[in-house]
Design a protein around this motif. Structure first.
Motif, PDB file in Angstrom:
ATOM      1  N   LYS A   1       0.835  -1.214   0.000  1.00  0.00           N
ATOM      2  CA  LYS A   1       0.000   0.000   0.000  1.00  0.00           C
ATOM      3  C   LYS A   1       0.867   1.260   0.000  1.00  0.00           C
ATOM      4  O   LYS A   1       0.608   2.207  -0.741  1.00  0.00           O
ATOM      5  N   VAL A   2       1.870   1.278   0.877  1.00  0.00           N
ATOM      6  CA  VAL A   2       2.703   2.472   1.048  1.00  0.00           C
ATOM      7  C   VAL A   2       3.564   2.690  -0.192  1.00  0.00           C
ATOM      8  O   VAL A   2       3.667   3.817  -0.706  1.00  0.00           O
ATOM      9  N   GLN A   3       4.160   1.607  -0.688  1.00  0.00           N
ATOM     10  CA  GLN A   3       4.958   1.708  -1.924  1.00  0.00           C
ATOM     11  C   GLN A   3       4.100   2.240  -3.071  1.00  0.00           C
ATOM     12  O   GLN A   3       4.513   3.149  -3.801  1.00  0.00           O
ATOM     13  N   LEU A   4       2.900   1.683  -3.219  1.00  0.00           N
ATOM     14  CA  LEU A   4       2.046   2.066  -4.343  1.00  0.00           C
ATOM     15  C   LEU A   4       1.686   3.554  -4.271  1.00  0.00           C
ATOM     16  O   LEU A   4       1.782   4.278  -5.269  1.00  0.00           O
ATOM     17  N   LEU A   5       1.297   4.024  -3.094  1.00  0.00           N
ATOM     18  CA  LEU A   5       0.933   5.451  -2.992  1.00  0.00           C
ATOM     19  C   LEU A   5       2.131   6.344  -3.295  1.00  0.00           C
ATOM     20  O   LEU A   5       1.993   7.348  -4.013  1.00  0.00           O
ATOM     21  N   LEU A   6       3.307   5.996  -2.774  1.00  0.00           N
ATOM     22  CA  LEU A   6       4.483   6.833  -3.034  1.00  0.00           C
ATOM     23  C   LEU A   6       4.801   6.870  -4.528  1.00  0.00           C
ATOM     24  O   LEU A   6       5.172   7.923  -5.068  1.00  0.00           O
ATOM     25  N   GLU A   7       4.636   5.734  -5.208  1.00  0.00           N
ATOM     26  CA  GLU A   7       4.867   5.710  -6.657  1.00  0.00           C
ATOM     27  C   GLU A   7       3.824   6.564  -7.382  1.00  0.00           C
ATOM     28  O   GLU A   7       4.148   7.324  -8.286  1.00  0.00           O
ATOM     29  N   LEU A   8       2.557   6.461  -6.970  1.00  0.00           N
ATOM     30  CA  LEU A   8       1.498   7.255  -7.606  1.00  0.00           C
ATOM     31  C   LEU A   8       1.737   8.745  -7.397  1.00  0.00           C
ATOM     32  O   LEU A   8       1.413   9.572  -8.261  1.00  0.00           O
TER      33      LEU A   8
ATOM     34  N   SER B   1      -0.335   0.925   8.283  1.00  0.00           N
ATOM     35  CA  SER B   1      -0.363   1.206   6.851  1.00  0.00           C
ATOM     36  C   SER B   1      -1.387   2.274   6.466  1.00  0.00           C
ATOM     37  O   SER B   1      -1.090   3.177   5.686  1.00  0.00           O
ATOM     38  N   ASN B   2      -2.588   2.185   7.009  1.00  0.00           N
ATOM     39  CA  ASN B   2      -3.624   3.121   6.567  1.00  0.00           C
ATOM     40  C   ASN B   2      -3.442   4.520   7.144  1.00  0.00           C
ATOM     41  O   ASN B   2      -3.845   5.508   6.515  1.00  0.00           O
ATOM     42  N   ALA B   3      -2.826   4.616   8.329  1.00  0.00           N
ATOM     43  CA  ALA B   3      -2.472   5.943   8.858  1.00  0.00           C
ATOM     44  C   ALA B   3      -1.373   6.559   7.996  1.00  0.00           C
ATOM     45  O   ALA B   3      -1.383   7.768   7.725  1.00  0.00           O
ATOM     46  N   ILE B   4      -0.440   5.721   7.546  1.00  0.00           N
ATOM     47  CA  ILE B   4       0.631   6.210   6.664  1.00  0.00           C
ATOM     48  C   ILE B   4       0.035   6.719   5.351  1.00  0.00           C
ATOM     49  O   ILE B   4       0.423   7.785   4.853  1.00  0.00           O
ATOM     50  N   LEU B   5      -0.918   5.975   4.787  1.00  0.00           N
ATOM     51  CA  LEU B   5      -1.563   6.423   3.541  1.00  0.00           C
ATOM     52  C   LEU B   5      -2.192   7.804   3.722  1.00  0.00           C
ATOM     53  O   LEU B   5      -2.031   8.692   2.888  1.00  0.00           O
TER      54      LEU B   5
END
Lengths: 200, 200
Positions: free
Chosen positions: B15-22, B67-71
């Motif tokens: 999740k975290v990797q994907l958001l940072l890439e987006l 994970s979701n707090a990081i998002l």
């Protein structure tokens, strides 16, 4: 007028009641008996397809489930939800911790002890639930030994979320006497202006 | 520079990797082998007392778990976190749903099937995990039959949170072919600009 569909005996539902009382915001409480299947009726499922309480219903009929999402929604713009990006992230961190690492053990142990018959097969789960529940309480104790509250140094929705089942952990067979910092934090929470105990 | 402490095989870390890439935001990935106990070392526990990945570490050393707090933290101010109070509440609703009603079944079934030996005692849990996991997928399907995304009618952190383990549900023995709306949603997510698949 806001309506809360909830069950007074549920800690997740108590979170919503407690915040609304702390905010001084009027609301209507619709008591739902989950043990009698009242969250599985077609009418209830049309409001929350996941069939759970609490459920917040706005005056215009829009519905919001998930206790901690309701807390964030209701607390928006109040001192109970931090404005600062980092502090808000910390509040969310502890609310996700509560739902993933705390509630499934501390609340479920309470449910088995308080609501199921003494000879129920699920009592076999209690040892594992208490082991994991104590791990969550250990994490809280370590934090509270250094900080008065969970996020931003002051009372927030994260404290409400974690108070809901921690204050009643003894119902599930947890011994809170070994947690000095948690004990002091419980007192700080219950000393908040307009605080109401569960069941009120 | 941001550091993500995570394990590539974990959906919560993806999740975290994907958001940072987006977001197109540079970051350093520190691969942590949770199966080898690397989240239980004193050094790791000093960064996250709950001993879990993912863990976001800021350049100044502050650490954020969950994970979701990081998002939510990373998406602040971007199109991936709604500004509108109601839409943000809906994003949070689905993220709490993911951690409470979805991940403990869909992700845990995958973990047992993919990472534990074929004769492991926890395989006895699979029937119950799949029953509950299918309930979560049913709730998602009902929503996605009427809406393209989970919150605010557009792609948000709620979609990232739910994509992480739904796209890999077959690893846990779930048959996604019966969920037409989920299938179309998975395609919409993977068509986002800068999308990266898990493991990339």
């Amino acid at each position: 007028m806001l309506t809360v569909h909830g069950m007074k005996a549920s800690g997740n539902c108590y979170k919503v009641q407690l915040l609304l009382e702390l905010l001084g915001q009027p609301f209507r409480w619709n008591e739902i008996d989950t043990l009698a299947g009242e969250t599985r009726t077609p009418q209830f499922l049309s409001k929350n397809a996941n069939g759970k309480v609490p459920l917040l219903e706005l005056a215009d009929g829009r519905c919001l489930p998930e206790s901690n999402a309701i807390l964030c929604y209701l607390a928006e713009g109040s001192p109970f939800l931090p404005d600062d990006r980092w502090e808000r992230a910390q509040a969310l961190q502890w609310m996700f911790f509560e739902q993933y690492s705390h509630e499934p053990y501390v609340a479920v142990a309470r449910y088995i002890c308080k609501f199921l018959p003494a000879d129920h097969a699920r009592r076999a789960d209690l040892d594992r639930l208490r082991e994991r529940g104590y791990q969550a309480l250990d994490v809280m104790e370590r934090h509270l030994a250094a900080q008065p509250y969970f996020a931003g140094g002051r009372f927030t929705v994260a404290d409400i979320a974690l108070y809901a089942y921690t204050h009643a952990a003894a119902d599930g067979g947890f011994d809170l006497a070994r947690y000095a910092a948690i004990g002091q934090w419980l007192q700080r929470v219950s000393a908040q202006p307009r605080f109401v105990p569960q069941g009120a």
